[in-house]
Design a protein around this motif. Structure first.
Motif, short mmCIF file in Angstrom:
data_model
loop_
_atom_site.label_atom_id
_atom_site.label_comp_id
_atom_site.label_asym_id
_atom_site.label_seq_id
_atom_site.Cartn_x
_atom_site.Cartn_y
_atom_site.Cartn_z
N PRO A 191 0.81 -1.23 0.00
CA PRO A 191 0.00 0.00 0.00
C PRO A 191 0.84 1.27 0.00
CG PRO A 191 -0.83 -1.57 1.62
CD PRO A 191 0.49 -2.08 1.15
N PRO B 298 2.10 1.42 -4.28
CA PRO B 298 1.18 0.68 -5.15
C PRO B 298 1.62 0.73 -6.62
CG PRO B 298 0.23 2.80 -4.58
CD PRO B 298 1.48 2.67 -3.77
N ALA C 223 0.77 1.32 -10.47
CA ALA C 223 -0.18 2.22 -11.16
C ALA C 223 -0.01 2.02 -12.66
CB ALA C 223 0.06 3.66 -10.76
N PRO D 92 -5.36 -1.83 -1.76
CA PRO D 92 -4.62 -0.57 -1.73
C PRO D 92 -3.25 -0.65 -2.39
CG PRO D 92 -4.61 -1.60 0.43
CD PRO D 92 -5.56 -2.40 -0.41
N ASP E 1 -3.26 0.88 -7.77
CA ASP E 1 -3.85 2.20 -8.02
C ASP E 1 -4.30 2.25 -9.49
OD1 ASP E 1 -4.54 4.82 -8.39
OD2 ASP E 1 -2.58 5.65 -7.82
N GLU F 141 -6.41 4.65 -10.75
CA GLU F 141 -6.98 5.96 -11.07
C GLU F 141 -6.54 6.47 -12.44
OE1 GLU F 141 -9.32 7.78 -9.53
OE2 GLU F 141 -9.55 5.98 -8.30
N SER F 142 -5.39 6.02 -12.93
CA SER F 142 -4.89 6.45 -14.24
C SER F 142 -4.79 5.27 -15.20
CB SER F 142 -3.51 7.13 -14.09
OG SER F 142 -3.59 8.24 -13.24
N THR F 143 -5.69 4.31 -15.05
CA THR F 143 -5.58 3.03 -15.77
C THR F 143 -6.79 2.78 -16.65
OG1 THR F 143 -4.33 2.12 -13.90
CG2 THR F 143 -5.26 0.55 -15.47
N SER G 275 -1.25 9.72 -15.75
CA SER G 275 -0.51 10.42 -14.70
C SER G 275 0.12 11.71 -15.21
CB SER G 275 0.58 9.50 -14.13
OG SER G 275 1.47 9.06 -15.17
#
Length: 321
Positions: free
Chosen positions: A7, A10, A12, A81, A84, A86-88, A317
Motif C-alpha cells: 500500500p 502501489p 499504477a 490498496p 492504483d 486511477e490512471s488506468t 498520470s
C-alpha cells in the motif's frame, strides 16, 4: 515469485488487461506474458491468478471463466490498496462466439455495448395458456410466444446493458484498424462448412457483445439473444462471452466504468454447421480457437498501446497536476 501488494508503493499501470483463461487450449494470457518482459507480480487476495506487471507499464491477470469469477477478481483488484487504477484503462481481451452470418472466424470486435443475457425472464407460456404443465395440452395460438419464451424483467430498476464510452471505443478502433490480422487455412476451411458465413478472412468489427453464464448454442437461442439486444436498442449482437457484464458492473460500482473496453476475437460460431451435432460445433475447432487467441492479443496489444499513448479520457498520470 509473486509478492504481496504494498500500500505504501502501489502499482499504477497504464492499462490492466483481463483475460478469462490461462490453461491450454484456452490460454488467452500467454501471448500477453510473452509480449513484454515481466518486472513483477502481485498476489492479490481474492484474485484468480497473480497480477503480472510488464516493463511497458501494463498489468495482466486472469479473472477465471464466468461472471462470478470475473466480478470477484476485478473487485479484489479494485479494492486492494496495493493497486492504483486511477490512471488506468481496463481492457477485457480474449475469445468469443459469434453468428456465422455476422463475421469471419478470427475477426476481432471492439464492443460499444455489453448486454447481460442472464437478467431476463424465461418461462413456459404454454402452461399459462392451458392451465397445465403438459405441453401436449397447451394452446399453440400464439406462435410468437412459443418462439420466444423470454422477456425483460418485470422489476427492472435499470436496463441491464452497459454502453461503453464512445471516446475510448473510437480510440481503440483507430488502433485496431492498423493491425495485421492472422489468417489460417484450416480455420477458413471450417468456416466454409457454414453456408451463410462470409467467404472472407478476419476483419475488425464494432458492436454489441452479449455476456451470460449460460452455455447456449443453436439458432433458436440466437434468436432470443437477438430479441433481447433489439429490445435494448443495440442489435444485432456481434460477439458472445461470459465475463464482460460482470467486469463492467464491478468497475461501475467503483466509478471507473468509463475507462473500460472489451476486445473479443471470434473463435467459434454459436450454432452447428450443416451435418454437425451441437457437441461437435460448440468449441469451433483447434485452428479457429488458436486463431482467435492470437488475433485477440494482436489487436488488444495495439489498443492498449494507443489508449496509454493517446489517453482519450485524460486520466493518465502525465495529466495530473
Amino acid at each position: 515469485m509473486p509478492r504481496d501488494p504494498d500500500p505504501e508503493d502501489p502499482i499504477a499501470p497504464d492499462a490492466l488487461v483481463l483475460t478469462a483463461a490461462f490453461e491450454d487450449p484456452l490460454d488467452e494470457r500467454r501471448p500477453w506474458l510473452e509480449r513484454d518482459d515481466l518486472v513483477g507480480a502481485l498476489e492479490i487476495p481474492g484474485a484468480e491468478t497473480p497480477v503480472y506487471v510488464t516493463d511497458s507499464g501494463i498489468a495482466v491477470t486472469t479473472t477465471g471463466i464466468g461472471k462470478s469469477d470475473a466480478a470477484t477478481t476485478v473487485t479484489a483488484i479494485l479494492s486492494n490498496p496495493g493497486v492504483d487504477l486511477e490512471s488506468t484503462y481496463v481492457v477485457s481481451c480474449g475469445i468469443a462466439g459469434s453468428s456465422p452470418e455476422t463475421t469471419a472466424l478470427g475477426s476481432v470486435a471492439i464492443a460499444d455495448a455489453v448486454v447481460d443475457w442472464d437478467r431476463k425472464h424465461r418461462w413456459d407460456h404454454r402452461s399459462d395458456a392451458a392451465g397445465t404443465d403438459s405441453a401436449s395440452e397447451a394452446s399453440t395460438e400464439d406462435h410468437s410466444i412459443e418462439e420466444r419464451p423470454i422477456d425483460l424483467l418485470a422489476y427492472r430498476p435499470r436496463d441491464y446493458i452497459h454502453r461503453l464510452e464512445e471516446a475510448v471505443v473510437d480510440c481503440a478502433l483507430e488502433a485496431a484498424r492498423d493491425v495485421d490480422l492472422c489468417e489460417d487455412a484450416d480455420a477458413r476451411d471450417y468456416q466454409r462448412s457454414y453456408s451463410n458465413a462470409p467467404d472472407a478472412g478476419p476483419t475488425i468489427e464494432r458492436g454489441t457483445t452479449v455476456c451470460g453464464d449460460e452455455f447456449w448454442h443453436g439458432p433458436r437461442y440466437a434468436r432470443e439473444v437477438q430479441w433481447l439486444c433489439e429490445r435494448y436498442g443495440v442489435g444485432p449482437y456481434v460477439t458472445t462471452q461470459m465475463e464482460d457484464a460482470a467486469t463492467a458492473t464491478a468497475l461501475e460500482r467503483f466509478g471507473l466504468r468509463e475507462r473500460y473496453l472489451s476486445v473479443r476475437a471470434v473463435s467459434n460460431y454459436d450454432r452447428a454447421a450443416p451435418g454437425q451435432s451441437v457437441a461437435e460445433s460448440f468449441d469451433g475447432n483447434p485452428a479457429s480457437l488458436a486463431l482467435g487467441i492470437e488475433n485477440a492479443a494482436r489487436v488488444g496489444g495495439a489498443v492498449v498501446s494507443e489508449l496509454a499513448g493517446a489517453d482519450p479520457l485524460g486520466i493518465g498520470s502525465r495529466n495530473v497536476d
